[in-house]
Design a protein around this motif. Structure first.
Motif, PDB file in Angstrom:
ATOM      1  N   CYS A   1      -7.828   6.972  -0.799  1.00 39.51           N
ATOM      2  CA  CYS A   1      -8.044   5.877   0.145  1.00 39.51           C
ATOM      3  C   CYS A   1      -8.922   4.762  -0.411  1.00 39.51           C
ATOM      4  CB  CYS A   1      -8.641   6.426   1.431  1.00 39.51           C
ATOM      5  SG  CYS A   1      -7.463   7.439   2.330  1.00 39.51           S
ATOM      6  N   ASN A   2      -8.880   4.596  -1.717  1.00 40.39           N
ATOM      7  CA  ASN A   2      -9.549   3.465  -2.353  1.00 40.39           C
ATOM      8  C   ASN A   2      -8.599   2.827  -3.352  1.00 40.39           C
ATOM      9  OD1 ASN A   2     -12.161   5.600  -2.144  1.00 40.39           O
ATOM     10  ND2 ASN A   2     -12.470   3.534  -1.385  1.00 40.39           N
ATOM     11  N   ALA A   3      -8.587   1.514  -3.391  1.00 43.13           N
ATOM     12  CA  ALA A   3      -7.838   0.785  -4.409  1.00 43.13           C
ATOM     13  C   ALA A   3      -8.724   0.780  -5.655  1.00 43.13           C
ATOM     14  CB  ALA A   3      -7.535  -0.630  -3.939  1.00 43.13           C
TER      15      ALA A   3
ATOM     16  N   TYR B   1      -1.903  -0.203  -7.477  1.00 42.32           N
ATOM     17  CA  TYR B   1      -0.786   0.578  -6.966  1.00 42.32           C
ATOM     18  C   TYR B   1      -0.578   0.154  -5.520  1.00 42.32           C
ATOM     19  CZ  TYR B   1       2.345   4.524  -6.399  1.00 42.32           C
ATOM     20  OH  TYR B   1       3.457   5.300  -6.176  1.00 42.32           O
ATOM     21  N   PRO B   2       0.639  -0.093  -5.093  1.00 40.06           N
ATOM     22  CA  PRO B   2       0.864  -0.681  -3.771  1.00 40.06           C
ATOM     23  C   PRO B   2       0.691   0.285  -2.584  1.00 40.06           C
ATOM     24  CG  PRO B   2       2.958  -0.299  -4.868  1.00 40.06           C
ATOM     25  CD  PRO B   2       1.882   0.035  -5.858  1.00 40.06           C
ATOM     26  N   HIS B   3       0.529   1.567  -2.843  1.00 36.59           N
ATOM     27  CA  HIS B   3       0.447   2.538  -1.753  1.00 36.59           C
ATOM     28  C   HIS B   3      -0.727   3.478  -1.985  1.00 36.59           C
ATOM     29  CE1 HIS B   3       4.521   1.218  -0.883  1.00 36.59           C
ATOM     30  NE2 HIS B   3       4.861   1.518  -2.116  1.00 36.59           N
ATOM     31  N   SER B   4      -0.953   4.363  -1.028  1.00 36.96           N
ATOM     32  CA  SER B   4      -1.895   5.462  -1.233  1.00 36.96           C
ATOM     33  C   SER B   4      -1.274   6.437  -2.219  1.00 36.96           C
ATOM     34  CB  SER B   4      -2.128   6.193   0.091  1.00 36.96           C
ATOM     35  OG  SER B   4      -3.378   5.948   0.594  1.00 36.96           O
ATOM     36  N   ARG B   5      -2.117   7.115  -2.980  1.00 41.60           N
ATOM     37  CA  ARG B   5      -1.618   8.081  -3.962  1.00 41.60           C
ATOM     38  C   ARG B   5      -1.786   9.493  -3.407  1.00 41.60           C
ATOM     39  NH1 ARG B   5      -4.326   4.038  -7.516  1.00 41.60           N
ATOM     40  NH2 ARG B   5      -2.898   3.515  -9.191  1.00 41.60           N
ATOM     41  N   PRO B   6      -0.721  10.312  -3.419  1.00 37.09           N
ATOM     42  CA  PRO B   6      -0.861  11.696  -2.977  1.00 37.09           C
ATOM     43  C   PRO B   6      -1.627  12.503  -4.014  1.00 37.09           C
ATOM     44  CG  PRO B   6       1.364  11.308  -3.793  1.00 37.09           C
ATOM     45  CD  PRO B   6       0.653   9.988  -3.832  1.00 37.09           C
ATOM     46  N   SER B   7      -2.402  13.470  -3.514  1.00 37.19           N
ATOM     47  CA  SER B   7      -3.232  14.243  -4.434  1.00 37.19           C
ATOM     48  C   SER B   7      -3.555  15.615  -3.861  1.00 37.19           C
ATOM     49  CB  SER B   7      -4.550  13.495  -4.680  1.00 37.19           C
ATOM     50  OG  SER B   7      -5.264  13.357  -3.466  1.00 37.19           O
ATOM     51  N   ASP B   8      -4.051  16.476  -4.746  1.00 34.70           N
ATOM     52  CA  ASP B   8      -4.624  17.751  -4.349  1.00 34.70           C
ATOM     53  C   ASP B   8      -6.129  17.631  -4.481  1.00 34.70           C
ATOM     54  OD1 ASP B   8      -2.233  19.121  -3.815  1.00 34.70           O
ATOM     55  OD2 ASP B   8      -1.942  19.527  -5.946  1.00 34.70           O
ATOM     56  N   VAL B   9      -6.841  18.087  -3.470  1.00 32.93           N
ATOM     57  CA  VAL B   9      -8.290  18.051  -3.429  1.00 32.93           C
ATOM     58  C   VAL B   9      -8.745  19.495  -3.632  1.00 32.93           C
ATOM     59  CG1 VAL B   9     -10.291  17.451  -2.009  1.00 32.93           C
ATOM     60  CG2 VAL B   9      -8.152  16.134  -1.793  1.00 32.93           C
ATOM     61  N   VAL B  10      -9.418  19.765  -4.756  1.00 39.30           N
ATOM     62  CA  VAL B  10      -9.777  21.134  -5.121  1.00 39.30           C
ATOM     63  C   VAL B  10     -11.294  21.317  -4.991  1.00 39.30           C
ATOM     64  CG1 VAL B  10      -9.676  22.917  -6.905  1.00 39.30           C
ATOM     65  CG2 VAL B  10      -7.808  21.255  -6.682  1.00 39.30           C
TER      66      VAL B  10
ATOM     67  N   ASP C   1       5.930  12.062  -7.988  1.00 39.15           N
ATOM     68  CA  ASP C   1       6.257  10.807  -7.320  1.00 39.15           C
ATOM     69  C   ASP C   1       5.682   9.600  -8.047  1.00 39.15           C
ATOM     70  OD1 ASP C   1       7.469  12.319  -5.331  1.00 39.15           O
ATOM     71  OD2 ASP C   1       5.654  12.381  -4.109  1.00 39.15           O
ATOM     72  N   LEU C   2       4.692   9.834  -8.906  1.00 43.54           N
ATOM     73  CA  LEU C   2       3.953   8.729  -9.505  1.00 43.54           C
ATOM     74  C   LEU C   2       4.008   8.747 -11.026  1.00 43.54           C
ATOM     75  CD1 LEU C   2       0.755   9.206  -7.316  1.00 43.54           C
ATOM     76  CD2 LEU C   2       2.597   7.610  -6.888  1.00 43.54           C
ATOM     77  N   GLU C   3       5.082   9.266 -11.593  1.00 42.91           N
ATOM     78  CA  GLU C   3       5.109   9.478 -13.041  1.00 42.91           C
ATOM     79  C   GLU C   3       4.909   8.201 -13.856  1.00 42.91           C
ATOM     80  OE1 GLU C   3       9.796   9.675 -14.078  1.00 42.91           O
ATOM     81  OE2 GLU C   3       8.960  11.357 -12.959  1.00 42.91           O
ATOM     82  N   ASP C   4       5.203   7.033 -13.286  1.00 38.95           N
ATOM     83  CA  ASP C   4       4.996   5.771 -14.006  1.00 38.95           C
ATOM     84  C   ASP C   4       3.662   5.110 -13.669  1.00 38.95           C
ATOM     85  OD1 ASP C   4       7.476   6.046 -15.187  1.00 38.95           O
ATOM     86  OD2 ASP C   4       8.500   4.893 -13.631  1.00 38.95           O
ATOM     87  N   ASP C   5       2.876   5.701 -12.794  1.00 34.99           N
ATOM     88  CA  ASP C   5       1.586   5.146 -12.380  1.00 34.99           C
ATOM     89  C   ASP C   5       0.581   5.306 -13.526  1.00 34.99           C
ATOM     90  OD1 ASP C   5      -0.878   4.552 -11.230  1.00 34.99           O
ATOM     91  OD2 ASP C   5      -0.610   5.870  -9.518  1.00 34.99           O
ATOM     92  N   PRO C   6      -0.011   4.204 -14.014  1.00 35.50           N
ATOM     93  CA  PRO C   6      -0.967   4.298 -15.125  1.00 35.50           C
ATOM     94  C   PRO C   6      -2.144   5.237 -14.849  1.00 35.50           C
ATOM     95  CG  PRO C   6      -0.346   2.017 -14.764  1.00 35.50           C
ATOM     96  CD  PRO C   6       0.235   2.815 -13.634  1.00 35.50           C
TER      97      PRO C   6
END
Length: 173
Positions: A110-112, A118-127, A143-148
């Protein structure tokens, strides 16, 4: 591996030592509220945030996104906020003082993050980590394989790239 990351800054000429670490004081959703809205709808602490509105309540926790730096022992760190479901948020809060190491929750970043648009929120696992360490964040790759940012988290970055990003973050370039 090198013990310490250090560089002479091209912007200020100072020598900065230690792996870079930058964080956000609140989720973007909270930061975008007016002072009046924050007072009426929001609750923010060092590790938890909620925003209550007509549709319900949004739940956020602070986490750490690590990016390995090639040849350096300590990673580049981004302290970010992640939204969790109410159930996951309550479980995390309930076990905060006695965490269940390795417990994992799904969340949305929830931070840019500057330098990683990136134009959207990024899905993640919080461990969850032991002690009072903030949970680690692992971005979903599929879903984000091209995301730097995903590429950098999974493959690491060069010392030069770490310096470039750190200089920009330090000097808001």
């Amino acid at each position: 591996m090198a013990a310490i990351f250090a560089f002479k800054c091209n912007s200020c000429g100072e020598v900065h030592e230690g792996s870079p670490s930058f964080g956000f004081s609140a989720p973007d959703q909270y930061a975008s509220l007016s002072d009046l809205q924050k007072k009426a709808m929001g609750k923010l602490s060092d590790d938890f945030c909620t925003i209550t509105h007509e549709e319900g309540t949004d739940h956020f926790v602070r986490a750490v996104l690590e990016i390995p730096i090639h040849g350096v022992a300590q990673p580049f760190l981004w302290g970010v906020w992640v939204s969790l479901s109410e159930k996951s948020f309550e479980r995390y809060r309930k076990t905060y003082d006695s965490p269940v190491e390795g417990e994992t929750f799904f969340g949305w970043v929830c931070n840019a993050i500057p330098f990683y648009p990136y134009p959207h929120s990024r899905p993640s696992d919080v461990v969850v980590q032991s002690g009072r360490a903030r949970p680690k964040l692992f971005l979903h790759r599929g879903d984000l394989e091209d995301d730097p940012l995903v590429i950098d988290q999974s493959g690491g970055i060069s010392i030069e790239r770490a310096q470039e990003v750190a200089e920009k973050a330090l000097h808001k370039a």
